[in-house]
Design a protein around this motif. Structure first.
Motif, PDB file in Angstrom:
ATOM      1  N   ILE A  20     -16.984 -21.047  -1.024  1.00 12.95           N
ATOM      2  CA  ILE A  20     -16.838 -23.198  -1.237  1.00 12.95           C
ATOM      3  C   ILE A  20     -16.009 -23.555  -0.440  1.00 12.95           C
ATOM      4  CG2 ILE A  20     -16.793 -25.050  -2.441  1.00 12.95           C
ATOM      5  CD1 ILE A  20     -19.708 -23.538  -3.215  1.00 12.95           C
ATOM      6  N   LYS A  21     -14.759 -23.017   0.130  1.00 14.39           N
ATOM      7  CA  LYS A  21     -13.618 -23.322   0.561  1.00 14.39           C
ATOM      8  C   LYS A  21     -13.866 -22.990   2.230  1.00 14.39           C
ATOM      9  CE  LYS A  21      -9.063 -23.117  -2.303  1.00 14.39           C
ATOM     10  NZ  LYS A  21      -8.478 -22.422  -2.284  1.00 14.39           N
ATOM     11  N   GLN A  22     -14.938 -21.992   2.458  1.00 15.79           N
ATOM     12  CA  GLN A  22     -15.404 -21.690   3.574  1.00 15.79           C
ATOM     13  C   GLN A  22     -16.526 -22.661   3.886  1.00 15.79           C
ATOM     14  OE1 GLN A  22     -15.865 -17.094   3.174  1.00 15.79           O
ATOM     15  NE2 GLN A  22     -16.240 -17.593   4.843  1.00 15.79           N
ATOM     16  N   ALA A  23     -17.269 -23.158   3.031  1.00 14.77           N
ATOM     17  CA  ALA A  23     -18.117 -24.264   3.271  1.00 14.77           C
ATOM     18  C   ALA A  23     -17.405 -25.694   3.367  1.00 14.77           C
ATOM     19  CB  ALA A  23     -19.013 -24.443   2.507  1.00 14.77           C
ATOM     20  N   GLU A  24     -16.325 -25.471   3.712  1.00 14.34           N
ATOM     21  CA  GLU A  24     -15.398 -27.242   3.734  1.00 14.34           C
ATOM     22  C   GLU A  24     -16.354 -28.351   3.660  1.00 14.34           C
ATOM     23  OE1 GLU A  24     -15.449 -26.854   8.015  1.00 14.34           O
ATOM     24  OE2 GLU A  24     -13.841 -25.530   8.375  1.00 14.34           O
ATOM     25  N   PRO A  25     -16.760 -28.021   1.984  1.00 11.85           N
ATOM     26  CA  PRO A  25     -17.177 -29.621   1.325  1.00 11.85           C
ATOM     27  C   PRO A  25     -16.728 -31.094   1.912  1.00 11.85           C
ATOM     28  CG  PRO A  25     -15.988 -28.117  -0.028  1.00 11.85           C
ATOM     29  CD  PRO A  25     -15.656 -27.195   0.818  1.00 11.85           C
ATOM     30  N   PRO A  26     -17.347 -32.551   2.160  1.00 13.16           N
ATOM     31  CA  PRO A  26     -16.166 -33.494   1.890  1.00 13.16           C
ATOM     32  C   PRO A  26     -15.192 -33.555   0.839  1.00 13.16           C
ATOM     33  CG  PRO A  26     -18.606 -33.529   1.794  1.00 13.16           C
ATOM     34  CD  PRO A  26     -17.760 -32.210   1.567  1.00 13.16           C
ATOM     35  N   THR A  27     -14.106 -32.898   1.003  1.00 12.96           N
ATOM     36  CA  THR A  27     -13.187 -33.143  -0.521  1.00 12.96           C
ATOM     37  C   THR A  27     -13.356 -34.619  -0.565  1.00 12.96           C
ATOM     38  OG1 THR A  27     -11.407 -31.959   0.636  1.00 12.96           O
ATOM     39  CG2 THR A  27     -11.197 -33.474  -1.191  1.00 12.96           C
ATOM     40  N   LEU A  28     -13.311 -35.712   0.083  1.00 18.04           N
ATOM     41  CA  LEU A  28     -12.834 -37.031  -0.281  1.00 18.04           C
ATOM     42  C   LEU A  28     -14.224 -37.749  -1.201  1.00 18.04           C
ATOM     43  CD1 LEU A  28     -11.513 -40.484  -0.273  1.00 18.04           C
ATOM     44  CD2 LEU A  28     -12.119 -40.628   1.829  1.00 18.04           C
ATOM     45  N   LEU A  29     -15.845 -37.483  -0.155  1.00 17.21           N
ATOM     46  CA  LEU A  29     -16.508 -37.784  -0.601  1.00 17.21           C
ATOM     47  C   LEU A  29     -16.826 -37.104  -2.079  1.00 17.21           C
ATOM     48  CD1 LEU A  29     -19.559 -39.363  -0.108  1.00 17.21           C
ATOM     49  CD2 LEU A  29     -20.529 -37.166   0.552  1.00 17.21           C
ATOM     50  N   LEU A  89     -22.961 -37.044  -4.612  1.00 19.84           N
ATOM     51  CA  LEU A  89     -23.191 -35.092  -5.245  1.00 19.84           C
ATOM     52  C   LEU A  89     -23.836 -34.321  -4.563  1.00 19.84           C
ATOM     53  CD1 LEU A  89     -21.803 -35.610  -8.657  1.00 19.84           C
ATOM     54  CD2 LEU A  89     -20.477 -33.809  -6.869  1.00 19.84           C
ATOM     55  N   ASN A  90     -24.887 -34.976  -4.476  1.00 20.98           N
ATOM     56  CA  ASN A  90     -26.227 -34.334  -3.443  1.00 20.98           C
ATOM     57  C   ASN A  90     -26.564 -34.035  -2.113  1.00 20.98           C
ATOM     58  OD1 ASN A  90     -29.176 -33.975  -4.795  1.00 20.98           O
ATOM     59  ND2 ASN A  90     -27.988 -35.636  -6.501  1.00 20.98           N
ATOM     60  N   ARG A  91     -25.251 -35.197  -1.427  1.00 17.34           N
ATOM     61  CA  ARG A  91     -24.649 -35.030  -0.605  1.00 17.34           C
ATOM     62  C   ARG A  91     -23.720 -34.162  -0.179  1.00 17.34           C
ATOM     63  NH1 ARG A  91     -24.284 -40.188   3.696  1.00 17.34           N
ATOM     64  NH2 ARG A  91     -23.172 -39.441   5.303  1.00 17.34           N
ATOM     65  N   VAL A  92     -23.023 -34.154  -1.034  1.00 19.54           N
ATOM     66  CA  VAL A  92     -22.064 -32.810  -1.188  1.00 19.54           C
ATOM     67  C   VAL A  92     -22.437 -31.569  -0.937  1.00 19.54           C
ATOM     68  CG1 VAL A  92     -20.412 -31.763  -1.944  1.00 19.54           C
ATOM     69  CG2 VAL A  92     -19.827 -34.218  -1.513  1.00 19.54           C
ATOM     70  N   GLY A  93     -23.570 -31.481  -2.015  1.00 22.08           N
ATOM     71  CA  GLY A  93     -24.486 -30.233  -1.570  1.00 22.08           C
ATOM     72  C   GLY A  93     -24.533 -29.451  -0.357  1.00 22.08           C
ATOM     73  N   HIS A  94     -25.429 -30.422   0.296  1.00 25.69           N
ATOM     74  CA  HIS A  94     -26.447 -30.490   0.719  1.00 25.69           C
ATOM     75  C   HIS A  94     -25.064 -30.041   1.790  1.00 25.69           C
ATOM     76  CE1 HIS A  94     -30.724 -31.094  -0.274  1.00 25.69           C
ATOM     77  NE2 HIS A  94     -30.163 -32.384  -1.066  1.00 25.69           N
ATOM     78  N   GLN A  95     -24.264 -30.851   1.717  1.00 20.97           N
ATOM     79  CA  GLN A  95     -24.065 -30.099   3.455  1.00 20.97           C
ATOM     80  C   GLN A  95     -22.991 -29.061   3.272  1.00 20.97           C
ATOM     81  OE1 GLN A  95     -21.787 -34.746   4.001  1.00 20.97           O
ATOM     82  NE2 GLN A  95     -20.412 -32.860   4.913  1.00 20.97           N
ATOM     83  N   VAL A  96     -22.765 -28.947   1.740  1.00 20.65           N
ATOM     84  CA  VAL A  96     -21.780 -27.082   1.654  1.00 20.65           C
ATOM     85  C   VAL A  96     -23.183 -26.117   1.937  1.00 20.65           C
ATOM     86  CG1 VAL A  96     -21.322 -26.140  -0.111  1.00 20.65           C
ATOM     87  CG2 VAL A  96     -20.523 -27.508  -0.471  1.00 20.65           C
ATOM     88  N   ALA A  98     -25.513 -26.650   3.948  1.00 22.47           N
ATOM     89  CA  ALA A  98     -25.619 -26.380   5.424  1.00 22.47           C
ATOM     90  C   ALA A  98     -24.754 -25.986   6.150  1.00 22.47           C
ATOM     91  CB  ALA A  98     -26.121 -28.510   5.563  1.00 22.47           C
ATOM     92  N   LYS A  99     -23.831 -25.903   6.008  1.00 23.73           N
ATOM     93  CA  LYS A  99     -22.731 -25.407   6.373  1.00 23.73           C
ATOM     94  C   LYS A  99     -22.359 -23.751   6.100  1.00 23.73           C
ATOM     95  CE  LYS A  99     -18.876 -25.554   8.375  1.00 23.73           C
ATOM     96  NZ  LYS A  99     -18.379 -25.764   9.837  1.00 23.73           N
ATOM     97  N   LEU A 100     -23.214 -23.562   4.869  1.00 26.04           N
ATOM     98  CA  LEU A 100     -22.892 -22.067   4.364  1.00 26.04           C
ATOM     99  C   LEU A 100     -24.280 -21.838   5.334  1.00 26.04           C
ATOM    100  CD1 LEU A 100     -22.848 -22.179   0.947  1.00 26.04           C
ATOM    101  CD2 LEU A 100     -21.459 -21.397   2.292  1.00 26.04           C
ATOM    102  N   ARG A 101     -25.452 -22.375   5.448  1.00 25.23           N
ATOM    103  CA  ARG A 101     -26.830 -21.379   6.481  1.00 25.23           C
ATOM    104  C   ARG A 101     -25.976 -21.570   7.708  1.00 25.23           C
ATOM    105  NH1 ARG A 101     -31.160 -24.627   2.778  1.00 25.23           N
ATOM    106  NH2 ARG A 101     -31.512 -23.338   0.890  1.00 25.23           N
ATOM    107  N   ASP A 102     -25.008 -22.579   8.399  1.00 20.81           N
ATOM    108  CA  ASP A 102     -24.890 -22.733   9.368  1.00 20.81           C
ATOM    109  C   ASP A 102     -24.218 -21.542  10.001  1.00 20.81           C
ATOM    110  OD1 ASP A 102     -24.350 -23.593  11.910  1.00 20.81           O
ATOM    111  OD2 ASP A 102     -22.730 -23.710  11.753  1.00 20.81           O
ATOM    112  N   GLN A 103     -22.714 -20.817   8.839  1.00 23.03           N
ATOM    113  CA  GLN A 103     -22.762 -19.460   9.551  1.00 23.03           C
ATOM    114  C   GLN A 103     -23.180 -18.124   8.591  1.00 23.03           C
ATOM    115  OE1 GLN A 103     -19.123 -20.154   5.805  1.00 23.03           O
ATOM    116  NE2 GLN A 103     -18.076 -21.911   7.130  1.00 23.03           N
ATOM    117  N   LEU A 104     -24.222 -18.090   8.169  1.00 24.45           N
ATOM    118  CA  LEU A 104     -24.990 -17.274   8.084  1.00 24.45           C
ATOM    119  C   LEU A 104     -25.869 -17.323   9.428  1.00 24.45           C
ATOM    120  CD1 LEU A 104     -26.283 -17.677   4.099  1.00 24.45           C
ATOM    121  CD2 LEU A 104     -24.458 -15.834   5.147  1.00 24.45           C
TER     122      LEU A 104
END
Length: 582
Positions: A20-29, A89-96, A98-104
């Protein structure tokens, strides 16, 4: 054994948090969303107290209309905060995700060829799609419920202790019972969810293998066989789904049974105390409302717990893929030109325990044509793979001049190589996109016309209604073999390579297509260092050097005339194919 299991569980948690940290979730949001969820929960604490006051002293005269207005405002604010919290929360989940899929996706493009030799493509794709979706569902659908549920339970218990500590103690008997149920069934859910994800990956692999080869399936009358393969995967998924359903069917009713038993006990015990005057009716109503605020979150926590087990199973596979060693295509010395000969020195290569090449030695002269011929399975294509640096030699070294080719960056090395295979791969898209594939710049039409003319592809392209914008279909299925080869040659010409590698580029063509393709290849080979794998000796009799490879060894080298005189098997090949009489 227990210590090992405990350590494995701890590792799963650490791996999940690290991912989850690798996915750099938007902490403030995320903080804003959770704060709004907490605000929504906080409003819920006010309602039972207001209800208590209303029940204990109900009369029209005692009604404070301002309190009712404030309560209405609080409900409206709760609804708004709840809606915003769900969206954020949905936005955070989709960003996470998206970041994971980008890394993969980046990882998959930079993994070395041996990885794909050992892993089914369908299973790998399942990591990118199915497993990341499990992590997203945990964040978007269950994370807020978990946090607000915990706060709701803790807050309600604290308030209940102030209202009546005796009844609260009776209620808390349910907590250890519920925890035991969750721990026992949660472990089973983790095992089942891992099995479900494995089966999903295998089923995806079957689909990925079969659907692109539909023509082969139909030509081989293999519909029944492939149906059974798919049916087996569907049945396994169904069985795992039933196992998962059984766990859900046990967890929710058991937790509900425990909590409802407590509710009945509280109502009975509280009724006795109300009748004796120890509690007011308002206290009893408030107690029941707070108890409901505990029961509802407990159900949500069970769902979070089971989803968390799924997410940890998915995390294990995602992390394993992300941790796999990848190629760094830009690391190393930049190579601009190839002027020196390529030396292959004492090279061995094996796939696992299976030896493919043994003590291979030869030199590729710059600007000359080197042909590799010999029986199938001798190691010709493997030699190409070593030159392309898809693999590294098990033993020995390949150099450009005196410099090992591993010294140069993969990007600069491969940018100087043009490769045309026996069945050249085309991507789903237009002819223009296929010719310009990997160029990385806008290619003007006059340059396209030039390379297609040299590749003898201009005739058939100009006859097509959409010309360069014609869709070629999946893997170029809308074009003939000869047309696909000529597009591949045009692609190689556009790259303007200094090293040209031709892997049996005409062996699968009819005689008419071969004439065109051979002319195109002649244009492509002019002035370039060329290495050719050939089954048809007629295409390489004029090569500057011919290497005869059999069973992983070079058993002869020289010109056609030299080998015809000195090499028995080459002489047999030449007699059969060239109809030469002694």
């Amino acid at each position: 054994m227990k210590a090992i299991k405990k350590e494995a569980k701890s590792t799963d948690w650490r791996r999940f948090i690290r991912l989850i940290k690798q996915a750099e979730p938007p902490t403030l949001l995320l903080i804003v969303a959770l704060c709004m969820s907490l605000a929504t929960t906080g409003v819920g604490f006010i309602v039972p107290l207001f209800t208590k006051k209303l029940v204990d002293g109900f009369s029209l005269e005692s009604l404070d209309y301002w309190q009712i207005v404030l309560l209405g405002v609080a409900f409206i604010a709760q609804a708004i905060a709840s809606g915003l919290s769900i969206y954020f929360l949905n936005r955070v989940g989709h960003q996470v995700v998206a970041k994971l899929r980008d890394q993969l996706w980046r990882k998959l493009l930079h993994l070395p060829i041996p990885y794909y030799d050992n892993h089914d493509t369908g299973e790998t794709l399942s990591r990118v799609t199915n497993d990341t979706a499990v992590v997203k569902d945990l964040i978007t659908e269950h994370l807020a419920n978990c946090l607000t549920g915990v706060i709701s339970i803790i807050g309600s218990v604290i308030i209940l202790l102030f209202l009546d500590w005796k009844m609260t103690v009776v209620m808390l008997i349910a907590v250890p019972v519920a925890m035991i149920i969750l721990m026992l069934l949660g472990k089973r859910m983790f095992v089942i969810s891992k099995g479900m994800q494995d089966e999903t990956a295998k089923f995806t692999a079957v689909l990925n293998q079969v659907l692109p080869e539909t023509r082969l399936v139909k030509a081989s009358n293999a519909e029944t066989i492939e149906y059974q393969r798919g049916k087996k995967g569907i049945t396994n998924l169904f069985n795992f789904g039933l196992k998962e359903a059984k766990i859900h069917a046990l967890i929710s009713p058991l937790i509900s049974f425990v909590l409802m038993s407590v509710l009945v006990a509280i109502i009975g015990y509280g009724g006795v105390r109300v009748s004796s005057g120890e509690l007011t009716a308002g206290d009893m109503v408030a107690f029941i409302l707070y108890l409901i605020q505990i029961i509802m979150p407990m159900t949500q926590l069970t769902m979070f717990f089971t989803q968390l087990q799924k997410a940890m199973g998915a995390t294990e596979r995602i992390s394993a893929l992300l941790e796999h060693e990848e190629e760094d295509i830009y690391e190393g010395q930049q190579l601009a030109t190839v002027k020196d000969p390529i030396h292959v020195k004492n090279v061995d290569f094996a796939y696992g325990e299976e030896a493919i090449l043994s003590a291979i030695n030869f030199t590729i002269a710059p600007g000359k044509v080197t042909a590799i011929v010999g029986p199938s399975g001798g190691g010709k294509t493997t030699t190409f793979s070593l030159l392309e640096r898809y693999y590294r030699p098990t033993k020995g070294i390949i150099t450009l001049g005196d410099t090992p080719i591993e010294t140069f960056s993969l990007h600069s090395w491969r940018s100087l190589i043009g490769y045309v295979a026996q069945e050249s791969a085309l991507i789903s898209g237009t002819i223009r996109e296929n010719i310009c594939y990997g160029i990385g710049r806008e290619v003007p039409d006059d340059e396209l016309h030039k390379v297609t003319k040299m590749a003898y592809a201009d005739h058939f392209i100009n006859e097509l209604p959409d010309k360069f914008e014609t869709e070629v279909g999946e893997r170029g299925i809308k074009l003939s073999g000869g047309q696909r080869q000529r597009i591949a040659i045009a692609r190689a010409l556009l790259r303007d390579p200094q090293i040209l590698m031709l892997d049996e580029a005409t062996s699968s063509l009819d005689s008419k297509s071969e004439i065109y393709v051979q002319k195109a290849l002649d244009n492509l080979m002019q002035g370039r260092t060329t290495v050719v794998i050939a089954h048809r000796l007629s295409t390489v009799v004029d090569a500057d050097q011919i290497l005869f490879v059999e069973k992983g060894h070079i058993t002869g080298s020289g010109t056609h005339e030299t080998l015809f005189k000195t090499h028995d098997m080459y002489r047999e090949f030449a007699k059969q194919q060239l109809r030469i009489k002694e």
